[in-house]
Design a protein around this motif. Sequence first.
Motif, mmCIF file in Angstrom:
data_model
loop_
_atom_site.group_PDB
_atom_site.id
_atom_site.type_symbol
_atom_site.label_atom_id
_atom_site.label_comp_id
_atom_site.label_asym_id
_atom_site.label_seq_id
_atom_site.Cartn_x
_atom_site.Cartn_y
_atom_site.Cartn_z
ATOM 1 N N LEU A 74 0.982 -1.307 0.070
ATOM 2 C CA LEU A 74 -0.064 0.058 0.147
ATOM 3 C C LEU A 74 0.873 1.277 0.026
ATOM 4 O O LEU A 74 1.735 1.272 0.792
ATOM 5 N N ASN A 75 0.773 2.064 -0.893
ATOM 6 C CA ASN A 75 1.614 3.042 -1.314
ATOM 7 C C ASN A 75 0.555 4.474 -1.383
ATOM 8 O O ASN A 75 -0.353 4.225 -2.223
ATOM 9 N N ASN A 76 0.587 5.279 -0.681
ATOM 10 C CA ASN A 76 -0.254 6.716 -0.662
ATOM 11 C C ASN A 76 -1.781 6.125 -0.893
ATOM 12 O O ASN A 76 -2.347 6.624 -1.833
ATOM 13 N N GLU A 77 -1.988 5.552 0.050
ATOM 14 C CA GLU A 77 -3.597 5.097 0.037
ATOM 15 C C GLU A 77 -4.102 4.393 -0.803
ATOM 16 O O GLU A 77 -5.309 4.361 -1.279
ATOM 17 N N LYS A 78 -3.174 3.484 -1.860
ATOM 18 C CA LYS A 78 -3.537 2.779 -2.913
ATOM 19 C C LYS A 78 -2.841 1.754 -3.129
ATOM 20 O O LYS A 78 -1.601 1.752 -2.514
ATOM 21 N N ALA A 79 -3.364 0.629 -3.567
ATOM 22 C CA ALA A 79 -2.268 -0.679 -3.624
ATOM 23 C C ALA A 79 -1.566 -0.418 -4.860
ATOM 24 O O ALA A 79 -1.558 0.531 -5.927
ATOM 25 N N ALA A 80 -0.138 -1.131 -4.652
ATOM 26 C CA ALA A 80 1.028 -0.703 -5.948
ATOM 27 C C ALA A 80 1.324 -2.206 -6.015
ATOM 28 O O ALA A 80 1.528 -3.182 -5.148
ATOM 29 N N ILE A 81 1.254 -2.709 -7.292
ATOM 30 C CA ILE A 81 1.895 -4.033 -7.654
ATOM 31 C C ILE A 81 3.147 -4.069 -8.377
ATOM 32 O O ILE A 81 3.382 -3.340 -9.162
ATOM 33 N N ASN A 82 3.677 -4.927 -7.665
ATOM 34 C CA ASN A 82 5.139 -5.259 -8.138
ATOM 35 C C ASN A 82 5.004 -6.552 -9.512
ATOM 36 O O ASN A 82 5.011 -7.660 -8.952
ATOM 37 N N ARG A 83 4.792 -6.170 -10.631
ATOM 38 C CA ARG A 83 4.679 -7.101 -11.569
ATOM 39 C C ARG A 83 5.717 -8.107 -11.710
ATOM 40 O O ARG A 83 5.523 -9.107 -12.347
ATOM 41 N N SER A 84 6.869 -7.679 -11.320
ATOM 42 C CA SER A 84 7.943 -8.686 -11.282
ATOM 43 C C SER A 84 7.906 -9.894 -10.674
ATOM 44 O O SER A 84 8.541 -10.898 -10.794
ATOM 45 N N LEU A 85 7.247 -9.771 -9.539
ATOM 46 C CA LEU A 85 6.878 -10.614 -8.443
ATOM 47 C C LEU A 85 5.466 -11.419 -8.668
ATOM 48 O O LEU A 85 5.392 -12.486 -8.104
ATOM 49 N N CYS A 86 4.691 -10.354 -9.259
ATOM 50 C CA CYS A 86 3.407 -11.351 -9.520
ATOM 51 C C CYS A 86 3.486 -12.510 -10.379
ATOM 52 O O CYS A 86 4.039 -12.431 -11.433
ATOM 53 N N ASN A 87 2.546 -13.517 -9.886
ATOM 54 C CA ASN A 87 2.521 -14.758 -10.826
ATOM 55 C C ASN A 87 1.230 -14.868 -11.377
ATOM 56 O O ASN A 87 0.942 -15.948 -12.055
#
Length: 303
Positions: A74-87
Motif C-alpha cells: 500500500l503506497n499513498n492510500e492505494k495498492a501498488a503491484i510489483n509485476r516482477s513478483l506477481c505470478n
Amino acid sequence: MTALKANIFSIQRFSIQDGPGIRTTVFFKGCPLKCKWCSNPESQNQYTELFFREQKCQACGSCVEVCRENAVSLNNEKAAINRSLCNNCMECVDVCCSGALETTGQLMDLETVFEEVMRDSLFYQNSNGGVTLSGGEPLSQPEFALELLKRCKQKSLDTTVDTCGFVSWETFEKVLPYTDRILFDLKHLDSSDHLEGTAVKNEIILENLRKILKTDNTQLWIRIPVIFGYNDSTDHFIRITDHLKRLRIEKVSLLAYHQWGAPKYGYLGKDYPLQQTESPSQDKMESLKEIMEEGGLSVTIGY
Ligand code: SF4
Ligand code: SF4
C-alpha cells in the motif's frame, strides 16, 4: 479425454463491426505481433493477466494480506503491484471489495463458447450475420479455433476469421474450408517498417495473403490501420493500392488509429508506446481512400 480449451478475453454479442450483419465476436488471447498501436493490450499474451484499476482502489489492504508473493503493497492510500513478483495467481481478485482488481482472459471449453455463440443464432439468420473469431490472433490457438469453426459450420452459421496473417500456412489450410471470410490486417508493405511497428517482419504475412487468394470459397477483406507518421504517406498508399490491385482484392477498410485502448496499458502495468501519436484527421482518411479508389479498389473508412 481432456476438453479442448482456449484462453478467451471477451465474447461480444451484437457486434456489427467484424463482418456482415449481427455477429458474435470471440476474442482469443495471444498474438505473435506486438503492434505499438494495439488497442487491446490484454490480447497480446496468451495467459490470464491481472488488471488493476488504481482509481477504484479503496486501500482496504486485503490484497496485501492474501498475496503469497509479496507482490502488493500500500503506497499513498492505494495498492501498488510489483509485476516482477506477481505470478498471476489471481487470489487477490477474489478478496478485492472494490473491483479494482480483475482478471483478463479465462480458459473456456469449446462447449461453453459454442453455447454462448448459439444464443443469438436467430439474429444471425435475420441479419445475414454470424460468428467472428478475433483477438489477439485467433489462430494462435489453432486447434480450438478449428473445432469452433467446424461446430459453427455444422449449424450452417456464417464464419469470419480476423487475422494478422502471421500464422503457419498449415493452419490456414486447415481452417479455410470452414471459413466464409477472412478479415486480413495489413500494416506496412516494407518489412523493416513492419518489424519496427509490430515486432515481426511481413514476408510470411504477404505470402499467406497471396495463397489465401488462390483458394476458393473464402472471401478476403483487407483492413488497414492508419497510423499517423507510420504508414499513412501518399507514396505508401499508392504502393499498397498497386499491390492489392494486382492481387484482385475486393474490399478494403481503412481504420483510423485511436487511443481508446491507452488506459488498459496502465491496468496491466505497461507503458503506452504511442503516447504522443494523434489520430489521423477525417480529411487525411478521405485523401487515402481517394488514392485507393482512383486505383480501382472498393474502400470504406471504418468497418
Ligand atoms: S495475482 Fe497473485 S501474485 Fe499477483 S498480486 Fe495478486 S495475489 Fe499477488
Ligand atoms: S483489495 Fe482491492 S480495494 Fe483493497 S487495497 Fe487491494 S486493490 Fe485496493
